[in-house]
Motif scaffolding. Structure first.
Motif, mmCIF file in Angstrom:
data_model
loop_
_atom_site.group_PDB
_atom_site.id
_atom_site.type_symbol
_atom_site.label_atom_id
_atom_site.label_comp_id
_atom_site.label_asym_id
_atom_site.label_seq_id
_atom_site.Cartn_x
_atom_site.Cartn_y
_atom_site.Cartn_z
ATOM 1 N N LEU A 106 -6.461 1.015 -4.297
ATOM 2 C CA LEU A 106 -5.278 1.858 -4.556
ATOM 3 C C LEU A 106 -4.729 1.601 -5.961
ATOM 4 N N ALA B 50 0.837 -1.210 0.000
ATOM 5 C CA ALA B 50 0.000 0.000 0.000
ATOM 6 C C ALA B 50 0.865 1.252 0.000
ATOM 7 N N LEU C 143 -5.846 -2.751 -1.393
ATOM 8 C CA LEU C 143 -4.864 -2.668 -2.486
ATOM 9 C C LEU C 143 -5.545 -2.634 -3.857
#
Ligand code: SF4
Length: 364
Positions: free
Chosen positions: A226, A13, A223
């Motif tokens: 992101l 991350a 994730l």
């Protein structure tokens, strides 16, 4: 847990956040369609780690929230008819209609039962052959195939007392309506993962081309989100506008062909009434002619009163991305998850509920 942990790694991350900050230059508003994404974003503090010029906007992808009061009123009116059992997913019970909710109807004697699947509703119909069982069809493309399967099953079994009140909705028309209105300027779309598992990526590809807006399909782990934002930023910074999949483990470009075939066998597109967006052509699903004997709207005379909205509730604006819950004077005062005024506070995927649960931890 290894598989899940890989999508929650703080090390990965940190790398993705650094990459987003390095690459992003252009002030942009990104809308997540799906209520599940809204919850992941809030739960993991994703808004707080993005550069301030990247604004996240929640969209209309909470199925309970977009169900119009007029349709909730219909379900409540049906529940009050003698000999009818209403079967529904749990989220719908507390959602207020114009004057009451299914939960209140249940408390005053209506037979309203919470189910976990359409097959539970089929079981109720089998066990109560002297009653009519009406399943409330709520949801997007994700749930429509299982609802279609229940109808084919009921037909095969010649189940005479199973009905569907189809309030199902299709996702792309709502996004198109928001983009067409121009009310909310958007520079990228976080497209829904579960819906796309069924539909594939092409509906979002068409939107990307027609509206020249980057579209990336995301999964539901931090994730995933992101990575999706990083891919959107890359498109924005290079002037691209195409659909990409950041959720390869769940979505194939062609979608789930068996589920799509089942939907097409049972349903056809029909106009649908969306809270906050209004009536949109071909944005809902109605039963095809050969399955119409299961259609609750045709089978029962449902009394229709004019629907009213809760005074002060701005769920409609929130669903269109033009306001946030903090713009609502009732937020966290008169309206809380314990005493919700509007559906966006009731549903676990509702934007008001996410703001409430994580209030104090987000940057608006
Ligand atoms: Fe409606 Fe409550 Fe959200 Fe305000 S806080 S918009 S009243 S659901």
């Amino acid at each position: 847990m290894k598989f899940i942990d890989e999508f929650r790694s703080s090390e990965l991350a940190t790398g993705l956040i650094a990459s987003i900050k390095r690459r992003s230059r252009t002030p942009s508003r990104l809308m997540e369609f799906c209520g599940g994404h809204t919850v992941t974003i809030f739960r993991n503090g994703i808004r707080q780690v993005l550069p301030p010029h990247l604004e996240m906007v929640s969209g209309p992808g909470c199925p309970v929230c977009v169900t119009a009061n007029a349709d909730i009123d219909k379900a409540i009116a049906l529940s009050r008819s003698p000999g009818i059992i209403i079967a529904t997913f749990g989220d719908m019970l507390k959602v207020p209609g114009s004057n009451s909710s299914l939960q209140e109807a249940q408390a005053s004697g209506s037979d309203v039962r919470m189910v976990y699947s359409t097959m539970d509703a089929i079981d109720i119909a089998r066990e109560n052959s002297d009653k009519s069982v009406v399943f409330l069809g709520i949801g997007f493309e994700t749930t429509a195939p299982t609802i279609a399967a229940s109808i084919t099953w009921a037909k095969k079994e010649n189940l005479h007392n199973y009905y569907l009140l189809s309030l199902n909705k299709l996702s792309p028309p709502a996004i198109r309506a928001i983009l067409d209105s121009g009310e909310s300027i958007l520079n990228g779309l976080i497209c829904p993962g579960h819906v796309s598992t069924i539909t594939g990526s092409h509906p979002w590809g068409e939107i990307a081309r027609e509206y020249h807006i980057p579209c990336v399909i995301s999964g539901f782990e931090p994730l995933d989100i992101l990575q999706c934002i990083q891919m959107l930023v890359d498109q924005i910074e290079t002037g691209a506008a195409r659909v990409e999949i950041a959720y390869r483990r769940g979505v194939r470009p062609e979608g789930n062909l068996a589920a799509l075939k089942l939907m097409e066998t049972v349903f056809e597109p029909a106009p649908a009434n969306w809270r906050g967006i209004g009536n949109l052509p071909a944005s809902g699903l109605k039963l095809k002619k050969e399955y119409q004997r299961f259609d609750a709207e045709l089978a029962f005379d449902i009394p229709a009163e004019p629907a009213t909205e809760a005074s002060g509730c701005i769920c409609g604006e929130i669903l269109r991305g033009t306001s946030t819950p903090e713009d609502c004077p009732l937020f966290a005062t008169n309206c809380t998850p314990e005493h919700p005024v509007g559906p966006c506070m009731v549903s676990s995927e509702g934007t008001c509920s996410a703001y409430y649960l994580y209030r104090g931890s987000y940057a608006g």
